[in-house]
Design an enzyme around this catalytic site. Structure first.
Site, PDB file in Angstrom:
ATOM      1  CG  ASN A 124      -1.893   1.176   1.203  1.00 62.92           C
ATOM      2  OD1 ASN A 124      -1.493   2.345   1.203  1.00 62.92           O
ATOM      3  ND2 ASN A 124      -3.179   0.865   1.179  1.00 62.92           N
ATOM      4  CB  THR A 159      -6.109   1.757  -3.297  1.00 65.96           C
ATOM      5  OG1 THR A 159      -6.551   3.008  -2.767  1.00 65.96           O
ATOM      6  CG2 THR A 159      -7.182   1.152  -4.179  1.00 65.96           C
ATOM      7  CD  GLU A 160      -5.852   3.801   2.013  1.00 64.95           C
ATOM      8  OE1 GLU A 160      -5.138   3.177   1.191  1.00 64.95           O
ATOM      9  OE2 GLU A 160      -5.494   4.847   2.572  1.00 64.95           O
ATOM     10  CG  ASN A 161     -10.218   3.693  -2.519  1.00 60.90           C
ATOM     11  OD1 ASN A 161      -9.040   3.350  -2.479  1.00 60.90           O
ATOM     12  ND2 ASN A 161     -10.752   4.247  -3.586  1.00 60.90           N
ATOM     13  CB  SER A 164     -10.492  -2.510   2.218  1.00 62.06           C
ATOM     14  OG  SER A 164      -9.279  -1.979   1.740  1.00 62.06           O
TER      15      SER A 164
END
Lengths: 221, 222, 221, 222
Positions: free
Chosen positions: A35, A58-60, A100
């Site tokens: 990330n 990606t954390e979304n 996530s």
């Protein structure tokens, strides 16, 4: 000082942000799940070899994110955590936010690269809040990223524009996470945060003694 | 119970009470249920607590709801953005409460509400300002913070497609908070781009099963 | 006794299991989300009208389960919680075990129908363990079902084969859940478990006084 | 790191250590990774703790592993079945430990392990034998039991299809414990019916993302 362990190159100039990004990219193992935090860390992606097999998270909610989207490829439903339109690569997977962040917090990412205001000798990270009394606090995923990945790399300049060290004996800014940073990549040197203390891996211009003179903490080599 | 397919946003948001906690999906504009938020602005409920990742941008959507003084408190991870001037102004004037929650804990606290978990020990934020006043416990040598569920009276979410039973699928990173919020609120209202006949969504690919969805609004623009 | 509230039909014979199942099916509202426990509760499905819109959940990961599979429709990848091959209906959804039990525990099912060894006046349920010293304990999803649904209906005979009441002042078998049962459907009567006590809704053969004489708890009507 | 595609079950299960905790997927036969279990029997690791919904049926699969005396402890929700005579015999002889966990708590404890949750308060089982000795707390008027994560050293799971990166999809109710176990073990080994080229699984429909999967075995029978 142990020249076998620390690479000191007095001929080298301090690194620019693209150089630091390239350095980090070099240290990311083949096939790692990574990330890249919002801001300068996203530059690391530009320096990963095409055959690196590195998978970006990606954390979304996307694994195997591709480069930023251009022109017709821009899709408002597909952005990174900085809300910049991006692309997906073959083998991508989408998931919701709870999944996530479970992936992050559960220690499944190999490496996370973050910016920082300050890093302490104990690996404490401060990167979310200046602590200014009128600042509106906003944390986003910073604390989740700081504590979740197997290895946390920080990418920052070693000093502020006014020359104040950002690698410190103890953070003065509000913390993002305790004892969470493993390595610090800066324009002047790369440091490992170890149980014994801060170890200099590599310098770019200054000697270790130069650095030790400007930082308020002991440096190991 | 059986999902209601709504012809207009006003029907979809009817009955939202003053004082409600409203979960609002979206991350930036992706997954943001704009027509439902506009409906809520017309509908008039006030004294709301809004739970969303951000606290509104520009002058429309959530920012417009805030500007009308209808929100008492915002629970979010990232209120401060380049164009979050409506929230910024209210906050600095002391006219709105703010609870900042790490993004993953925000999602997990809503998941806990939906999953019948009473509370959970979470390592995120331990030792930081955001854990001040919270119960902590060292588990396996690591400090954890006790986090409690966040429940909504209403969830407003954006999805891509619904069938007539209310099964939902999302599109790309617009999925974000929608599936979690759908589990965490008493009344779940989804704005979708298209409604298809039941049986037209692969049961293996359903992200939000029909049990979680109460009302579906097909976007006017679709 | 209040004849407006309790339906006593001395002409009716005690109900068989299919009759009880039909009675339960009658009380399930249009469009409800329902889990039918392993064993006799599965019979309820046979009595739901085709247009009931009732959606069946099975805890091994399916919403909108159809009838048992026959012949070529038998698929080893598609079973109910009793491991019996079943079918899916249009609008079905599959999910994993953590999501399935989150759905149950989170209170999203409208009704769950369970068998029981004993139900107490307080709504305590015992249905997983006889307590015999040599019994191997095995709970499956019984405890999750007991505490999760908005309404828990029990389907059982009112007495054991040897005439011992199964609706009791306090359970003697190990508990599955505390204060979790809302209504008890039996061959002789239907009972509501209320904060005031056990209320008789309907009887089939015996009068309320007959029942009161055979049960060791007060009955309200 | 990069998934390894294995040509044989022996390669897939290589290196499993004595004393390991092994999560084994499946609910009945649906999703049961039979070839991997047979591989583990040949491989020889002993003193194992097996976490699975059931404790083996008949004489094959998990029952065969138990029969060889290789399992010290079983953590499961439902050991007793019509043909679980291998487990029954070992249990009655005092030759195997048993921890019975409600099925949902079993799944949630593995989810917690995979999701970095240190412990959680769960209403299931409160006031029953299965909560004896566990910490409890009343939250919102309801008694909850504190449950801790269950982590695996290894997970053996059955899935339907993998791509060459290790993304997995399942089929119907054979999905069951697989996706949760895949998050909860250090080394995750999946038996699948087919391996397809990367890009051939819709990113919206992936159930277990590649990050969770270490080794993939294509079934010999497929």
């Amino acid at each position: 000082m142990n020249p076998d362990r620390t690479s000191v190159d007095a001929e080298r100039r301090p690194l620019g942000k693209h150089d630091i990004a390239a350095l980090i990219a070099r240290d990311i193992p083949q096939g790692a799940f990574v990330n890249l935090g919002i801001g300068q860390p996203t530059l690391v992606a530009d320096h990963l070899p095409a055959d690196s097999g590195v998978v970006l998270h990606t954390e979304n909610g996307l694994l195997n994110m591709g480069p930023a989207a251009q022109g017709d490829a821009i899709d408002p439903d597909l952005t990174n955590a900085g809300k910049v339109p991006v692309t997906e690569l073959p083998g991508a997977a989408y998931f919701h936010h709870a999944d996530s962040f479970a992936m992050m917090r559960g220690g499944h990412l190999d490496i996370c690269v973050l910016g920082a205001f300050q890093v302490s000798a104990a690996g404490d990270l401060a990167n979310w809040h200046t602590g200014a009394p009128d600042a509106i606090p906003a944390v986003g995923g910073a604390m989740d990223l700081a504590i979740g990945a197997k290895k946390v790399f920080v990418m920052m300049t070693l000093f502020t524009k006014t020359g104040v060290p950002k690698l410190v004996s103890g953070c003065t800014y509000p913390l993002t996470g305790l004892a969470c940073v493993d390595r610090v990549y800066t324009d002047l040197a790369v440091f490992d945060i170890t149980p014994r203390g801060v170890t200099v891996r590599e310098t770019f211009g200054p000697t270790v003694d130069d650095l030790a003179g400007r930082l308020d903490l002991p440096l190991l080599t | 119970m059986t999902v209601r397919l709504c012809a207009h946003a006003d029907e979809a948001v009817a009955g939202i009470q003053d004082g409600s906690t409203v979960l609002v999906g979206g991350f930036g504009m992706a997954g943001m249920p704009v027509e439902l938020i506009d409906g809520l602005i017309r509908q008039g409920a006030k004294d709301l607590t809004v739970v969303s990742n951000n606290a509104g941008n520009g002058d429309s959507g959530l920012a417009a709801l805030l500007a009308k003084g209808r929100v008492r408190k915002v629970i979010c991870s990232f209120p401060r953005q380049a164009d979050s001037y409506v929230f910024d102004g209210l906050y600095r004037a002391g006219d709105i409460e703010l609870e900042v929650v790490p993004q993953g804990s925000l999602a997990e606290r809503m998941r806990a509400a939906g999953a019948g978990i009473g509370a959970f020990f979470c390592p995120t934020g331990a030792g930081t300002l955001l854990a001040e006043g919270k119960e902590t416990r060292v588990i396996d040598g690591r400090t954890h913070v006790l986090e409690y569920p966040i429940r909504g009276d209403v969830a407003l979410i954006g999805a891509h497609r619904a069938d007539r039973m209310g099964n939902l699928v999302y599109r790309k990173t617009a999925r974000n908070f929608g599936p979690v919020m759908a589990t965490a609120a008493t009344t779940v209202i989804a704005q979708v781009r298209e409604v298809v006949d039941t049986g037209m969504i692969d049961p293996e690919s359903v992200v939000t099963p029909s049990i979680y969805v109460d009302r579906v609004l097909q976007e006017a623009s679709a």
